[in-house]
Design a protein around this motif. Structure first.
Motif, short mmCIF file in Angstrom:
data_model
loop_
_atom_site.label_atom_id
_atom_site.label_comp_id
_atom_site.label_asym_id
_atom_site.label_seq_id
_atom_site.Cartn_x
_atom_site.Cartn_y
_atom_site.Cartn_z
N ARG A 154 -14.18 11.36 -31.69
CA ARG A 154 -13.89 9.93 -31.88
C ARG A 154 -12.50 9.67 -32.43
O ARG A 154 -12.30 8.76 -33.24
CB ARG A 154 -14.96 9.28 -32.79
CG ARG A 154 -16.39 9.51 -32.34
CD ARG A 154 -16.65 9.02 -30.95
NE ARG A 154 -16.84 7.59 -30.85
CZ ARG A 154 -17.99 7.01 -30.47
NH1 ARG A 154 -19.02 7.74 -30.13
NH2 ARG A 154 -18.07 5.71 -30.37
N ASP B 236 -11.35 6.18 -31.35
CA ASP B 236 -11.86 5.03 -32.12
C ASP B 236 -10.84 4.57 -33.17
O ASP B 236 -10.75 3.40 -33.49
CB ASP B 236 -13.14 5.42 -32.88
CG ASP B 236 -14.33 5.53 -31.95
OD1 ASP B 236 -14.12 5.64 -30.74
OD2 ASP B 236 -15.48 5.51 -32.45
N GLU B 237 -10.09 5.55 -33.71
CA GLU B 237 -9.09 5.19 -34.72
C GLU B 237 -7.73 4.96 -34.11
O GLU B 237 -6.99 4.07 -34.52
CB GLU B 237 -9.02 6.30 -35.79
CG GLU B 237 -10.33 6.43 -36.55
CD GLU B 237 -10.25 7.44 -37.68
OE1 GLU B 237 -9.22 7.48 -38.37
OE2 GLU B 237 -11.23 8.19 -37.86
N HIS C 21 -17.39 4.85 -25.07
CA HIS C 21 -16.93 4.47 -26.41
C HIS C 21 -15.58 3.78 -26.41
O HIS C 21 -15.18 3.18 -27.40
CB HIS C 21 -16.92 5.70 -27.34
CG HIS C 21 -15.91 6.75 -26.95
ND1 HIS C 21 -15.95 7.43 -25.76
CD2 HIS C 21 -14.83 7.23 -27.61
CE1 HIS C 21 -14.94 8.29 -25.70
NE2 HIS C 21 -14.26 8.19 -26.81
N LEU C 22 -14.85 3.84 -25.28
CA LEU C 22 -13.53 3.18 -25.22
C LEU C 22 -13.65 1.70 -24.90
O LEU C 22 -12.77 0.91 -25.24
CB LEU C 22 -12.66 3.82 -24.13
CG LEU C 22 -12.37 5.32 -24.21
CD1 LEU C 22 -11.47 5.74 -23.05
CD2 LEU C 22 -11.68 5.65 -25.54
N LEU D 181 -13.28 -1.02 -27.63
CA LEU D 181 -12.23 -0.90 -28.65
C LEU D 181 -11.16 -1.97 -28.46
O LEU D 181 -10.89 -2.39 -27.33
CB LEU D 181 -11.57 0.49 -28.56
CG LEU D 181 -12.45 1.71 -28.84
CD1 LEU D 181 -11.65 3.00 -28.65
CD2 LEU D 181 -13.02 1.64 -30.26
#
Ligand code: SF4
Length: 370
Positions: free
Chosen positions: A153, A156-157, A181-182, A185
């Protein structure tokens, strides 16, 4: 996602928040806390018959001495694209026959450097020192940006962090397709999701464990729908009987999935390797056809196709790609000035020249609302 079989963490990092988070995702695996990870790596190198394959089963989490953000080393006498490499992870669970990491690293294990805060402050230092330049950063040079990111991840940051930077763009470069997960964001138009592409026959024969062409293009399309800029890398281009029909079909398929105006850049790079890589790859992948073409040694010591073949391949690719968008930004990876001239009739002349072309392209996409 292809996961390792076990995890070794440096005992000094056991309580690090990033390690803690990764452990939640990999809690089903054996975890070992050790003060001597060099020993674990040495054991893989000394006792495994195929250290590259064995290393892909082991995740080491360790501190990194030195700078985590570095210049792409380039190669002598060739025009480099002036990229900044973020060393968050080295090595990769995928297993391409041509992968330079098979000889490049003295550590075959998947290795994660979890000090993200240090990475971000090194990025700030670079950006603050040159506020009028535009920098490209990426995580996909010493590994695949997404292959393990569902667990690590880093994106994520990093993605929301780059969204706040005015003079940088972040590239996620991959042969994987796990982009869920992208999609939510906050990227602020400052991240490029890019895929390496090859014809299905090359993917099946040479890019072991990687996503299929169709899966990559579907993932790219989902990222484009989520507002990301997208990029594509035809690197390495492989010459074999029928390569031209196959690559032309890949270009057609690419633009069936992606509107040409959404592609911020496309790179082309013909197969190149060191003699030692050729030897390792032939031992590890005896059925590979990749090194069957004639390769000659260049001034940087690397083996490449003869120049007329490279130029012909690039010219074909450029004409197929530009038939969809005459303005498409296409660059050559690690090629000499004379090759640029023969392919495009022009050349950036130097790494600095190519960098300024990139800066202009990034400005078009980040300020021009594409
Ligand atoms: S995806 Fe990239 S880093 Fe991973 S094995 Fe293939 S060439 Fe190497």
């Amino acid at each position: 996602m292809i996961l390792p079989n076990e995890v070794y963490v440096d005992s000094a990092l056991e309580t690090h928040p990033v390690v803690h988070r990764i452990r939640q995702g990999l809690d089903h695996l054996p975890w070992h806390s050790r003060g001597d990870l060099d020993r674990v790596i040495q054991d893989v190198l000394s006792y495994q018959s195929d250290p590259c394959a064995a290393g892909k089963q082991i995740l080491c989490i360790r501190p990194y001495q030195g700078k985590l953000v570095k210049d792409c080393p380039g190669t002598i006498g060739h025009i480099c694209c002036g990229y900044k490499i973020i060393n968050v992870m080295t090595n990769c669970p995928l297993d391409c026959s041509y992968c330079i990491l098979q000889t490049y690293l003295n550590n075959p294990c998947l290795t994660l450097y979890p000090e993200f805060t240090r990475i971000f402050s090194e990025i700030d230092e670079i950006l603050d020192a040159h506020p009028h330049r535009i920098f490209r950063f990426g995580t996909g040079e010493l590994g695949d940006s997404l292959a393990l990111d569902g667990i690590v991840r880093f994106a994520d940051e990093a993605v929301p962090l780059f969204a706040r930077k005015l003079n940088a763009i972040f590239e996620i470069k991959t042969k994987a397709c796990s982009v869920d997960h992208l999609l939510t964001l906050n990227h602020g138009g400052r991240t490029v999701c890019s895929w390496s592409l090859n014809p299905p026959t090359v993917i099946e024969g040479e890019e072991h464990r990687a996503a299929s062409l169709e899966e990559r293009l579907r993932a790219a399309s989902r990222c484009a729908d989520a507002g990301y800029h997208v990029g594509f890398h035809f690197d390495p281009l492989i010459a074999y009987p029928g390569w031209d029909d196959d690559y032309r079909r890949v270009v057609d398929l690419l633009f069936e999935h992606i509107e040409p105006c959404r592609a911020i850049w496309v790179s082309l790079g013909a197969l190149r390797c060191s003699t030692s890589l050729k030897q390792v790859a032939q031992e590890r992948f005896p059925t590979s056809r990749i090194f069957s073409g004639e390769l000659i040694r260049g001034e940087d010591g690397k083996l490449r196709y003869l120049k007329p073949l490279r130029v012909a391949m690039y010219r074909h690719m450029v004409s197929w790609l530009r038939s969809y968008d005459a303005e498409l930004f296409i660059y050559l990876c690690m090629e000499r000035d004379d090759v640029w001239q023969e392919v495009f009739g022009t050349s950036p002349g130097s790494t600095a020249g190519l960098n300024s072309w990139f800066e202009e392209r990034v400005r078009q996409f980040t300020e021009g609302g594409q």
